[in-house]
Write a protein that holds these residues in place. Structure first.
Motif, short mmCIF file in Angstrom:
data_model
loop_
_atom_site.label_atom_id
_atom_site.label_comp_id
_atom_site.label_asym_id
_atom_site.label_seq_id
_atom_site.Cartn_x
_atom_site.Cartn_y
_atom_site.Cartn_z
N ALA A 1 -29.69 -1.96 -9.42
CA ALA A 1 -28.40 -2.54 -9.07
C ALA A 1 -27.41 -1.40 -8.83
O ALA A 1 -27.37 -0.46 -9.63
CB ALA A 1 -27.89 -3.45 -10.18
N PHE A 2 -26.68 -1.49 -7.77
CA PHE A 2 -25.74 -0.43 -7.40
C PHE A 2 -26.45 0.92 -7.25
O PHE A 2 -25.91 1.97 -7.57
CB PHE A 2 -24.61 -0.32 -8.44
N GLY A 3 -27.71 0.85 -6.78
CA GLY A 3 -28.46 2.05 -6.50
C GLY A 3 -29.10 2.71 -7.71
O GLY A 3 -29.72 3.78 -7.59
N LYS A 4 -28.99 2.08 -8.88
CA LYS A 4 -29.55 2.66 -10.10
C LYS A 4 -30.32 1.59 -10.87
O LYS A 4 -30.08 0.39 -10.69
CB LYS A 4 -28.44 3.22 -10.99
N PRO A 5 -31.25 2.01 -11.76
CA PRO A 5 -31.94 1.02 -12.59
C PRO A 5 -30.92 0.21 -13.38
O PRO A 5 -29.86 0.71 -13.78
CB PRO A 5 -32.80 1.88 -13.53
N LEU A 6 -31.23 -1.04 -13.62
CA LEU A 6 -30.31 -1.93 -14.30
C LEU A 6 -29.93 -1.41 -15.69
O LEU A 6 -28.81 -1.63 -16.17
CB LEU A 6 -30.93 -3.33 -14.41
N HIS A 7 -30.85 -0.71 -16.33
CA HIS A 7 -30.56 -0.22 -17.68
C HIS A 7 -29.56 0.94 -17.69
O HIS A 7 -29.14 1.40 -18.76
CB HIS A 7 -31.84 0.20 -18.42
N SER A 8 -29.14 1.41 -16.52
CA SER A 8 -28.11 2.45 -16.48
C SER A 8 -26.72 1.87 -16.79
O SER A 8 -25.78 2.62 -17.04
CB SER A 8 -28.09 3.12 -15.10
N GLN A 9 -26.62 0.53 -16.76
CA GLN A 9 -25.36 -0.13 -17.07
C GLN A 9 -25.20 -0.27 -18.59
O GLN A 9 -26.07 -0.83 -19.27
CB GLN A 9 -25.32 -1.52 -16.43
N ALA B 1 -30.18 -13.18 -22.03
CA ALA B 1 -31.28 -12.96 -21.08
C ALA B 1 -30.94 -13.53 -19.71
O ALA B 1 -31.25 -12.92 -18.67
CB ALA B 1 -32.57 -13.59 -21.61
N VAL B 2 -30.29 -14.68 -19.68
CA VAL B 2 -29.90 -15.28 -18.41
C VAL B 2 -28.91 -14.37 -17.69
O VAL B 2 -29.00 -14.16 -16.47
CB VAL B 2 -29.29 -16.69 -18.62
N GLN B 3 -27.99 -13.80 -18.43
CA GLN B 3 -27.01 -12.89 -17.82
C GLN B 3 -27.69 -11.64 -17.27
O GLN B 3 -27.33 -11.13 -16.20
CB GLN B 3 -25.94 -12.50 -18.85
N ILE B 4 -28.68 -11.14 -17.99
CA ILE B 4 -29.40 -9.94 -17.54
C ILE B 4 -30.20 -10.22 -16.27
O ILE B 4 -30.25 -9.40 -15.36
CB ILE B 4 -30.31 -9.42 -18.67
N PHE B 5 -30.81 -11.39 -16.18
CA PHE B 5 -31.61 -11.75 -15.02
C PHE B 5 -30.78 -12.32 -13.88
O PHE B 5 -31.27 -12.46 -12.76
CB PHE B 5 -32.70 -12.76 -15.41
N GLY B 6 -29.54 -12.67 -14.17
CA GLY B 6 -28.68 -13.22 -13.13
C GLY B 6 -29.21 -14.54 -12.59
O GLY B 6 -29.69 -15.39 -13.33
N ILE C 1 -25.53 -3.75 -20.13
CA ILE C 1 -26.91 -4.24 -20.22
C ILE C 1 -27.58 -3.67 -21.47
O ILE C 1 -28.26 -4.38 -22.21
CB ILE C 1 -27.71 -3.86 -18.96
N ARG C 2 -27.39 -2.37 -21.69
CA ARG C 2 -27.99 -1.74 -22.88
C ARG C 2 -27.42 -2.37 -24.16
O ARG C 2 -28.15 -2.54 -25.15
CB ARG C 2 -27.74 -0.24 -22.86
N SER C 3 -26.15 -2.73 -24.13
CA SER C 3 -25.53 -3.35 -25.29
C SER C 3 -26.16 -4.71 -25.60
O SER C 3 -26.42 -5.04 -26.76
CB SER C 3 -24.02 -3.51 -25.05
N LYS C 4 -26.41 -5.50 -24.56
CA LYS C 4 -27.03 -6.82 -24.75
C LYS C 4 -28.44 -6.66 -25.33
O LYS C 4 -28.85 -7.41 -26.22
CB LYS C 4 -27.08 -7.58 -23.43
N ILE C 5 -29.19 -5.70 -24.81
CA ILE C 5 -30.56 -5.51 -25.28
C ILE C 5 -30.57 -4.97 -26.71
O ILE C 5 -31.44 -5.34 -27.51
CB ILE C 5 -31.34 -4.59 -24.32
#
Length: 504
Positions: free
Chosen positions: A378-386, A448-453, A389-393
């Motif tokens: 997302a935005f040219g980077k792996p989703l975990h760079s956000q 999880a729903v928010q992470i998967f959109g 997202i890391r906070s949710k996980i």
């Protein structure tokens, strides 16, 4: 599927409509005829980094690996890149996942546990192999078509005595060969049962899980513990062999968590029978002496109708009506008027089982999310760079690890307490455990729903597992006692045990 060796330069020449190849994980696929069938249309394949190129990253950003395992797609493979080998694989039958936190800590490489022995580990491996090979394929199909679990699966479970083991340790296991002799009846403990419950929950098919003789876990114990020897001899063998299902009928329109509020009544007749006038089932009803539990076999006057729920009809959720049903008094479970004790005696085990299942199902969501954020950009980077997202996980991991640790502690106490001690000391603790487990599960489902959109609310594709979990997660928070009721139970038990000398 072909194994011919090809170079990347050779593949690059096939980049036009009608002659289009792609590379996915070193495997070369001819998608020339498939482009018109692809849901995304022809344009997807004509991106400059896909046609004739390595499309591995693009593929896994859109699809699960299991797609490549289907026969119709395997046939599209025309070769493999010279000097390279595929490195990506899906779920390996019977094997542990290598994704961090995808398995309970005791199964993770290099970790230790005071609770599990080497025999437990061997037992887990055998159970997982059975679930992956026998149960999972059937679960996927039945979850979709809504039909009951296949008889072949029920029979296979019976041959290994799974139905008996799901009742927990006890006399009912005596003389049985458990999982081809992997564990002796006298060695079987609650950790073995925990393993079975969590391995079955791991497949992520919520409706199928309930339909797979789950009613036995709550419907048969009152017969085992309070039925006459003649009644047990008649009913138990058929139920544990999978020939006869059984369930617990306790919820009414006017009574749910409030068992004492039920209105189904039974009157004793002169010919020595109960006449059920309102409202094979273990039934809780009101008699002249109070609440009584009676075993009612399917017959004249008893009807069942399916109830539509948020999950698959394969669960077998049903509405039961009794119209002048006669039942022998000998089918009484426990003393007349002593039904509350009969029902309450099984609540601990029922709620503990639900906590085992909910804990493992929640962990599977952590695994799905970790895989998704690692392969999705997302935005040219792996989703975990956000960071968000890391906070949710991080919160997901903390919740599932705390749930499992508390669960294993309670399980250890169960192994070292008599049934009577469990009833007096663990009712509140197990009530609080189930409340915490199901509440954390709902938080994890929402994250999880928010992470998967958008994929998190679709029943097919990358987010199908997440959608299913989010849609069905509330079942565990209701069954066996609503969260608030169980939380209150735990606090009330704690208050009763408050020492009078304890002051601030």
């Amino acid at each position: 599927m072909s194994s011919q060796q090809l170079t990347r330069e050779e593949v690059a020449k096939h980049n036009k409509e009608g002659d289009l190849w792609i590379i996915v994980d070193s495997k070369v696929y001819d998608v020339s005829k498939f482009t018109s069938l692809h849901p995304g249309g022809l344009s997807v394949f004509h991106e400059e980094d896909i046609a004739g190129q390595d499309a591995t990253e693009a593929f896994y950003g859109l699809h699960k690996h299991e797609i490549l395992e289907k026969p119709q797609y395997k046939r599209l493979q025309v070769g493999i890149i010279q000097g390279e080998m595929p490195v990506i694989h899906g779920r390996i039958v019977g094997e542990l996942s290598k994704v961090p936190y995808a398995e309970p800590t005791w199964l993770s490489q290099g970790y230790h546990s005071p609770y599990y022995t080497e025999k437990h580990r061997q037992f887990q491996k055998a159970v997982r192999k059975f679930v992956d090979e026998v149960v999972l394929p059937d679960a996927i199909v039945r979850e979709q078509d809504g039909k009951p679990p296949s008889k072949s699966v029920i029979e296979a479970m019976s041959q290994l005595n799974f139905h008996a083991m799901r009742m927990g340790p006890g006399k009912h296991l005596k003389g049985r060969v458990l999982l081809n002799g992997l564990v002796k009846p006298e060695e079987f403990d609650y950790f073995h049962e925990l393993i079975i419950t969590q391995e079955f929950a791991r497949i992520g098919c919520r409706g199928y899980g309930d339909g797979l003789m789950a009613g036995t876990v709550i419907g048969l114990p009152p017969v085992l513990n309070f039925g006459s020897e003649a009644l047990k001899a008649k009913v138990v063998p058929e139920v544990l062999s999978g020939q006869r299902p059984i369930c617990l009928a306790i919820t009414e329109a006017f009574a749910g968590s409030d068992v004492a509020g039920l209105r189904t009544t039974a009157k004793k007749t002169e010919d020595g029978k109960f006449w059920i006038v309102n409202g094979t089932f273990t039934v809780c009803c009101r008699t002249d002496d109070g609440i009584t539990v009676i075993l009612v076999e399917r017959g004249e006057g008893l009807e069942t109708k399916p109830i539509k729920t948020s999950y698959s009809p394969t669960a077998g959720t049903a509405y039961i009506t009794f119209e002048n049903v006669k039942v022998p008094v000998t089918n009484t479970l426990g003393p007349e008027g002593g039904g509350i004790y009969v029902i309450l005696s099984n609540f601990n085990h029922e709620r503990w089982v639900m906590s085992c299942s909910a804990a493992r199902a929640q962990r599977s969501i952590v695994e799905e999310c970790l895989q998704w954020v690692s392969q999705r950009k997302a935005f040219g980077k792996p989703l975990h760079s956000q960071a968000v997202i890391r906070s949710k996980i991080a919160a997901m991991i903390a919740r599932v690890e705390s749930v499992q640790s508390w669960l294993e502690n309670v399980t250890y106490q169960m192994n070292n307490m008599t049934y009577k001690e469990q009833a007096s000391k663990l009712a509140g603790a197990i009530g609080l455990l189930k409340m915490y487990t199901t509440r954390t599960a709902q938080l994890t489902a929402a994250d999880a729903v928010q992470i998967f959109g958008g994929r998190g609310i679709t029943q097919t594709g990358m987010g199908s597992h997440i959608e299913h979990y989010h849609r069905t997660v509330n079942f565990d928070s209701i069954l066996g006692g609503a969260e608030d009721v169980l939380g209150d139970l735990g606090v009330r038990q704690a208050i009763r045990n408050m020492p009078k000398t304890a002051k601030l």
